[in-house]
Design a protein around this motif. Sequence first.
Motif, PDB file in Angstrom:
ATOM      1  N   THR A   2       0.965  -1.029  -0.061  1.00  0.00           N
ATOM      2  CA  THR A   2      -0.126  -0.102  -0.093  1.00  0.00           C
ATOM      3  C   THR A   2       0.915   1.218   0.002  1.00  0.00           C
ATOM      4  OG1 THR A   2      -0.094   0.081   2.483  1.00  0.00           O
ATOM      5  CG2 THR A   2      -1.774  -1.155   1.301  1.00  0.00           C
ATOM      6  N   VAL A   3       0.124   2.470  -0.147  1.00  0.00           N
ATOM      7  CA  VAL A   3       1.126   3.439  -0.151  1.00  0.00           C
ATOM      8  C   VAL A   3       1.614   3.845   1.151  1.00  0.00           C
ATOM      9  CG1 VAL A   3       0.825   6.169  -0.509  1.00  0.00           C
ATOM     10  CG2 VAL A   3      -0.372   4.759  -2.203  1.00  0.00           C
ATOM     11  N   GLU A  22       5.575  10.955  -2.287  1.00  0.00           N
ATOM     12  CA  GLU A  22       4.272  10.425  -1.992  1.00  0.00           C
ATOM     13  C   GLU A  22       3.422  10.303  -3.329  1.00  0.00           C
ATOM     14  OE1 GLU A  22       0.082  10.645   0.620  1.00  0.00           O
ATOM     15  OE2 GLU A  22       1.831  11.768   1.475  1.00  0.00           O
ATOM     16  N   GLU A  23       3.215  11.353  -4.142  1.00  0.00           N
ATOM     17  CA  GLU A  23       2.540  11.504  -5.460  1.00  0.00           C
ATOM     18  C   GLU A  23       2.992  10.429  -6.262  1.00  0.00           C
ATOM     19  OE1 GLU A  23      -0.642  12.208  -7.502  1.00  0.00           O
ATOM     20  OE2 GLU A  23      -0.192  12.539  -5.421  1.00  0.00           O
ATOM     21  N   ARG A  26       1.946   6.996  -5.132  1.00  0.00           N
ATOM     22  CA  ARG A  26       0.230   6.994  -5.582  1.00  0.00           C
ATOM     23  C   ARG A  26      -0.036   6.844  -6.900  1.00  0.00           C
ATOM     24  NH1 ARG A  26      -2.726   7.888  -1.101  1.00  0.00           N
ATOM     25  NH2 ARG A  26      -1.961   8.797   0.661  1.00  0.00           N
TER      26      ARG A  26
END
Length: 139
Positions: A2-3, A22-23, A26
Motif C-alpha cells: 500500500t501507499v 508520495e505522489e 500514489r
Amino acid sequence: MTVEEALQILKERGFKYTGKREEIIRICAAEKRYLSARDIMEKIKEMYPNLSFDTVYRNISTFVQLGILEETELEGEGKFRLACSVDGDHHHHVICTVCGKTLSLPDCPMSILHAVPDEFQVTGHKFEIYGTCKECRTH
C-alpha cells in the motif's frame, strides 16, 4: 504493498517525506500495470509543473532499490510498478506488452528446474511472460 507501507519503508530507511515522493508512489499504486518514467512524469506534472524529469527518475531509482517499486524492461525501456508485497514474497508476472497490465503467477519455474549444476549457487533469477491481455486483443 500500500501507499502507507511504502511511505513507512521510506521513513524506516531515513528518507525525508515529500509530497512529490508520495505522489509518485500514489500514481504507481493507482495503476495495475507497469509505467515508464515518462508516464509517471506526465501524471505528476499537473501537481508539480516545475518538477524535473531527473528528480522523478532519481526517486524511481531509489524506490526500486528500497523494494517499493518493481522494475522490468519492455521494448528497451525501463518500466515500473508498485511492488506486490512488503515482505518481498517471491513471485513472477504475466505482462501485457500493449498496456503494461500485470498478473501474478502462482508458481515459480525454479521449483521444477533441476538443470542448474551442483557447483553453481543460484542467488537470484527473473522470470516474466509477455503477451497481450484480453482487453488489448479485442481493440
